[in-house]
Design an enzyme around this catalytic site. Structure first.
Site, PDB file in Angstrom:
ATOM      1  N   GLY A  92       0.967  -1.206  -0.078  1.00 57.35           N
ATOM      2  CA  GLY A  92       0.029   0.006   0.043  1.00 57.35           C
ATOM      3  C   GLY A  92       0.910   1.089   0.066  1.00 57.35           C
ATOM      4  O   GLY A  92       2.075   1.264  -0.466  1.00 57.35           O
ATOM      5  N   HIS A 145       2.348   4.691  -4.706  1.00 54.31           N
ATOM      6  CA  HIS A 145       2.644   5.906  -5.566  1.00 54.31           C
ATOM      7  C   HIS A 145       3.161   5.391  -7.180  1.00 54.31           C
ATOM      8  O   HIS A 145       2.508   4.453  -7.658  1.00 54.31           O
ATOM      9  CB  HIS A 145       4.242   6.218  -5.030  1.00 54.31           C
ATOM     10  CG  HIS A 145       4.924   5.164  -4.918  1.00 54.31           C
ATOM     11  ND1 HIS A 145       5.631   4.504  -5.859  1.00 54.31           N
ATOM     12  CD2 HIS A 145       5.537   4.594  -3.703  1.00 54.31           C
ATOM     13  CE1 HIS A 145       6.566   3.697  -5.567  1.00 54.31           C
ATOM     14  NE2 HIS A 145       6.269   3.509  -4.021  1.00 54.31           N
ATOM     15  N   HIS A 177       4.584   2.086  -8.037  1.00 57.70           N
ATOM     16  CA  HIS A 177       3.493   1.068  -7.981  1.00 57.70           C
ATOM     17  C   HIS A 177       2.555   1.052  -9.312  1.00 57.70           C
ATOM     18  O   HIS A 177       2.277   0.069  -9.859  1.00 57.70           O
ATOM     19  CB  HIS A 177       2.615   0.996  -6.723  1.00 57.70           C
ATOM     20  CG  HIS A 177       3.111   0.788  -5.448  1.00 57.70           C
ATOM     21  ND1 HIS A 177       3.421   1.876  -4.677  1.00 57.70           N
ATOM     22  CD2 HIS A 177       3.860  -0.310  -5.123  1.00 57.70           C
ATOM     23  CE1 HIS A 177       4.164   1.453  -3.389  1.00 57.70           C
ATOM     24  NE2 HIS A 177       4.299   0.110  -3.625  1.00 57.70           N
ATOM     25  N   GLU A 227      12.399  -3.031  -9.570  1.00 57.56           N
ATOM     26  CA  GLU A 227      13.849  -3.367  -9.412  1.00 57.56           C
ATOM     27  C   GLU A 227      14.456  -2.602  -8.239  1.00 57.56           C
ATOM     28  O   GLU A 227      15.565  -2.832  -8.059  1.00 57.56           O
ATOM     29  CB  GLU A 227      14.481  -2.950 -10.751  1.00 57.56           C
ATOM     30  CG  GLU A 227      14.087  -4.276 -11.755  1.00 57.56           C
ATOM     31  CD  GLU A 227      14.570  -3.802 -13.087  1.00 57.56           C
ATOM     32  OE1 GLU A 227      15.304  -2.716 -13.477  1.00 57.56           O
ATOM     33  OE2 GLU A 227      14.382  -4.800 -14.006  1.00 57.56           O
ATOM     34  N   LYS A 228      13.591  -1.296  -7.754  1.00 58.98           N
ATOM     35  CA  LYS A 228      14.222  -0.719  -6.702  1.00 58.98           C
ATOM     36  C   LYS A 228      14.747  -1.782  -5.448  1.00 58.98           C
ATOM     37  O   LYS A 228      15.697  -1.648  -4.819  1.00 58.98           O
ATOM     38  CB  LYS A 228      13.351   0.259  -6.131  1.00 58.98           C
ATOM     39  CG  LYS A 228      13.903   0.825  -4.958  1.00 58.98           C
ATOM     40  CD  LYS A 228      13.229   2.193  -4.787  1.00 58.98           C
ATOM     41  CE  LYS A 228      12.112   1.851  -3.537  1.00 58.98           C
ATOM     42  NZ  LYS A 228      12.782   1.548  -2.349  1.00 58.98           N
ATOM     43  N   VAL A 256      11.311   3.591 -10.896  1.00 58.54           N
ATOM     44  CA  VAL A 256      10.324   4.942 -11.267  1.00 58.54           C
ATOM     45  C   VAL A 256      11.084   5.988 -10.199  1.00 58.54           C
ATOM     46  O   VAL A 256      11.148   5.665  -9.026  1.00 58.54           O
ATOM     47  CB  VAL A 256       9.040   4.899 -11.271  1.00 58.54           C
ATOM     48  CG1 VAL A 256       8.432   6.235 -11.692  1.00 58.54           C
ATOM     49  CG2 VAL A 256       8.640   3.700 -12.102  1.00 58.54           C
TER      50      VAL A 256
END
Ligand code: PAF
Length: 281
Positions: free
Chosen positions: A31, A34, A37, A148-149, A176
């Site tokens: 949750g 941003h 997501h 990938e973060k 992102v």
């Protein structure tokens, strides 16, 4: 979009979809959604007939009680965003629904889980594997999407799927970033204005290190990043490791691997942030 909070209702809906020949995509989240997501969900919507987004702050992956308590929770705004971008289901179960009894399963993904986040956050990846495997059993998705973060998490989930012999595709999606470079994270909302400003040093240092790396050794590049972070008041470096992107083990020379990623974790005030940059591959 349907909001569902039990596994039973979720299965009923998905059984019908599958019987009609529809493909199912899953985006697991905690949750506080941003744009990062949103990019996963948008991709899932493009590639699947039905898209389930789970919204569940998973207690078993937090090794720090305060971190769990302070984790942002914004279910109404999350559902509004998911509806706008075309998710089919928001699955928002209670802790009791996901853990009717204690999950005593112990996973081992060594050596992937013994380094970096695994070393700094004992039990974290075991908790991630517990909840993600439960979600995979409940949803039986054709594809599941991860950012990938969380570079190490993505590698570990691929390994979990391999170990459990699950038949789904794990889709890794690019980081992102905010316009100024800061990697999107639900934790960014916890930063004060001043901390938000300092946090910019993370991405600017990683980007600068990619240029620096072109003409410098790996050891010098590591020191370059460590020094920049250590010289910024308010940032406390936990680790910066330059690793083989497949094994996640540290390497000593650029020539040691064709796939090289730099992974960083630090505290900005009380907020723990991670980011990474690909040098090669
Ligand atoms: O990356 C996250 O947000 C979480 O670790 C995940 C994959 C949703 C499991 O709780």
């Amino acid at each position: 979009m349907k909001i569902i909070d039990t596994i039973k209702d979720l299965r009923l809906l998905l059984d019908e979809s599958r019987a009609a020949g529809k493909s199912v995509g899953l985006v697991p989240t905690m949750g506080a959604l941003h744009a990062g997501h949103a990019s996963l969900v948008e991709r899932a919507v493009k590639e699947n007939d039905v898209v389930v987004v789970s919204v569940f702050v998973n207690p078993t992956q937090f090794n720090d009680k305060n971190d769990l308590k302070n984790y942002p929770r914004t279910l109404d705004a999350d559902c509004a965003l998911l509806e706008r971008i075309g998710a089919t289901v928001a699955f928002a179960p209670s802790v009791e629904e996901m853990y009717p009894e204690e999950d005593t399963r112990q996973f081992s993904f060594a050596p992937l889980d013994t380094v970096m986040e695994g070393a700094c956050r004992p039990g974290h990846f075991n908790g991630v594997a517990q909840i993600v495997s439960k979600l995979f059993y409940a949803v039986e998705p054709d594809r599941a999407y991860f950012g990938e973060k969380d570079f190490q998490q993505l590698a570990i989930i691929r390994e979990m799927v391999r170990q459990l012999g699950m038949e789904l595709e794990i889709v890794g999606c690019p980081i992102v970033r905010e316009e100024d470079g800061l990697a999107m994270s639900s934790r960014n909302t916890l930063l004060s204005e001043d901390e938000r400003e300092r946090a910019l040093t993370i991405s600017s240092t990683l980007f600068a290190s990619a240029d620096f790396a072109k003409v410098n050794t790996l050891a010098a590049t590591k020191a370059f990043v460590e020094d920049m972070i250590n010289d910024t008041p308010g940032l406390e470096l936990e680790y910066y490791q330059i690793v083989d992107g497949n094994t996640l083990q540290e390497i000593g020379e650029w020539s040691d691997s064709d796939y090289v990623v730099g992974c960083i974790a630090l505290f900005c005030g009380n907020v723990r942030l991670i980011d990474n940059i690909k040098y090669k591959g």
